[in-house]
Enzyme design. Structure first.
Site, PDB file in Angstrom:
ATOM      1  N   ASP A   1      -2.454   2.090  -4.567  1.00  0.00           N
ATOM      2  CA  ASP A   1      -3.595   2.202  -4.233  1.00  0.00           C
ATOM      3  C   ASP A   1      -4.768   1.193  -4.696  1.00  0.00           C
ATOM      4  O   ASP A   1      -4.741   0.602  -5.545  1.00  0.00           O
ATOM      5  CB  ASP A   1      -4.231   3.691  -4.241  1.00  0.00           C
ATOM      6  CG  ASP A   1      -4.096   4.179  -5.738  1.00  0.00           C
ATOM      7  OD1 ASP A   1      -4.271   3.145  -6.630  1.00  0.00           O
ATOM      8  OD2 ASP A   1      -3.903   5.078  -6.197  1.00  0.00           O
TER       9      ASP A   1
ATOM     10  N   HIS B   1       0.803  -1.224   0.041  1.00  0.00           N
ATOM     11  CA  HIS B   1       0.174  -0.086   0.198  1.00  0.00           C
ATOM     12  C   HIS B   1       0.885   1.179  -0.010  1.00  0.00           C
ATOM     13  O   HIS B   1       0.251   2.373  -0.165  1.00  0.00           O
ATOM     14  CB  HIS B   1      -0.967   0.051   1.139  1.00  0.00           C
ATOM     15  CG  HIS B   1      -2.278   0.541   0.933  1.00  0.00           C
ATOM     16  ND1 HIS B   1      -2.440   1.472  -0.120  1.00  0.00           N
ATOM     17  CD2 HIS B   1      -3.380   0.608   1.681  1.00  0.00           C
ATOM     18  CE1 HIS B   1      -3.765   1.937  -0.020  1.00  0.00           C
ATOM     19  NE2 HIS B   1      -4.297   1.624   1.029  1.00  0.00           N
TER      20      HIS B   1
END
Length: 319
Positions: A293, A289
Site C-alpha cells: 500500500d 498494489h
C-alpha cells in the site's frame, strides 16, 4: 496460375471489388484499380495483387516465367503495409529482447502503485570521495550504485514486504530472506537484468566488486544462468543516460522496482530560508498494489532516502 492469368486488363472501366486500404495503396502507386481483375473472390483485387504488379514494375522487363512456388514465397522489398506505409525492415525478436517482450506483457496484469521523491546526495558524494582511494587500492572503481544497492537492502530489512512475492491464486504472500537485487544493464545484445545474490550478507566493497563483475560479463555477453536467475528486486539506473523521473514497469514475481534519475545540481532552501546549491537525485518506485500500500512504499522510500542522505548510518546497520 501464372501472374498474367490472374491479373488482367478489362475492355472498359468498371467498379471492381476492393477494400479501402487496397484502393489507397493503388492510388498511392498511381494504378487504375478499376481496370484490374483480381485473384480474390468475384474478381476482388487484393493487396497481394498490387504488390505483384509493383514488384514486376520495379524489375527490368524480361521474359521469365513465374512458377507457382516462386509466387507463393515472401515478397522482398518494397514491403507495403495495409495502411499504405512503407516497411523499411522487419526485426525478429530473439534472446533478451524476446524475453523482455514476454515479461512486460505479463506485467500488464499487475496493478501498479507509483511513488517518487528526491534525495539530497551531497553527503554521499563526500562519503564516496573519501572511500575512492581505498576502493582503488583494492581494484574497485567505486560509483554511487553500490551505496544505492546496499541502502535498498538495509531498508528491506525493516520493510520485508518490499522483498516478497504473491502466489498466482492471490492467497499467499511469501517474504523472501534473500536480497537478490537485479540491475538493468544496456548491452549490444539488448537490455539484460542480472542480479547480485544475497546483498544482505555483503559489505559495501563486496557489493561494488560483484557489481563490476556482472556488468563486465553482461557487456561481453558472458552472463550465466546463475547471474539471471531468482531476482527478488530490481533497480534501473536511467540516470546514466539522462532523465529524472520514470514509471518503471514491474517484473512479474517481484512486487517492487526502482528507477534512479541523474544527479543534478539545483537550488533549494536551507533551514535558514536561504537558497543554496545542492546535488539531488530523483527516485521513482513502482509497487504491486495487491501487496504493497501507499504507506508501506512511502516508509520504505523514506528509510532508503535517509541511508543515502546520511550514509554513515549504513555502517551502523550493516552486519
Amino acid at each position: 496460375p501464372p501472374l498474367t492469368n490472374t491479373i488482367s486488363t478489362s475492355k472498359g472501366p468498371r467498379k471492381v471489388l476492393a477494400t479501402p486500404a487496397v484502393r489507397f495503396l493503388a492510388k498511392k502507386n498511381k494504378m487504375e484499380i478499376d481496370n484490374l481483375t483480381g485473384t480474390g473472390k468475384d474478381g476482388r483485387v487484393t493487396k497481394g495483387d498490387l504488390v505483384h504488379i509493383i514488384q514486376k514494375q520495379s524489375q527490368p522487363a524480361q521474359e521469365v516465367p513465374i512458377l507457382p512456388e516462386i509466387v507463393q514465397k515472401p515478397i522482398p522489398s518494397p514491403v507495403i503495409s495495409s495502411d499504405g506505409l512503407d516497411i523499411k525492415e522487419v526485426v525478429t525478436l530473439r534472446g533478451y529482447s524476446r524475453a523482455m517482450a514476454v515479461s512486460m506483457t505479463a506485467s500488464l496484469a499487475i496493478p501498479h502503485l507509483g511513488y517518487c521523491d528526491e534525495i539530497y546526495m551531497d553527503k554521499l558524494i563526500e562519503f564516496r570521495n573519501a572511500l575512492k582511494s581505498t576502493a582503488e587500492s583494492r581494484g574497485i572503481k567505486l560509483s554511487y550504485m553500490p551505496f544505492i544497492i546496499k541502502a535498498t537492502s538495509l531498508a528491506m530489512k525493516t520493510y520485508p514486504l518490499i522483498n516478497s512475492r504473491i502466489n498466482n491464486a492471490l492467497t499467499e504472500i511469501s517474504l523472501i530472506s534473500n536480497h537478490n537485487i537485479a540491475i538493468a544493464v544496456a548491452t549490444p545484445q539488448g537490455l539484460v537484468v542480472p542480479n547480485i545474490k544475497n546483498v544482505q550478507d555483503l559489505s559495501l566493497f563486496e557489493v561494488a566488486q560483484k557489481l563490476a563483475q556482472i556488468i563486465e560479463r553482461a557487456q561481453n555477453n558472458k552472463l550465466s544462468t546463475q547471474d539471471l536467475s531468482n531476482p527478488t528486486f530490481t533497480l534501473s539506473n536511467i540516470g546514466v543516460i539522462g532523465g529524472t523521473y520514470a514509471s518503471p514497469v514491474l517484473v512479474p514475481t517481484q512486487v517492487c522496482i526502482g528507477a534512479l534519475g541523474k544527479v543534478q545540481k539545483l537550488p533549494r532552501y536551507n533551514s535558514r530560508n536561504e537558497v543554496i546549491p545542492v546535488h539531488l537525485m530523483n527516485i521513482s518506485w513502482s509497487a504491486d498494489h495487491r501487496v504493497i500500500d501507499g504507506a508501506t512504499i512511502a516508509n520504505f522510500s523514506n528509510l532508503f532516502k535517509n541511508y543515502l542522505e546520511e550514509p554513515m548510518t549504513m555502517l551502523m546497520d550493516t552486519k
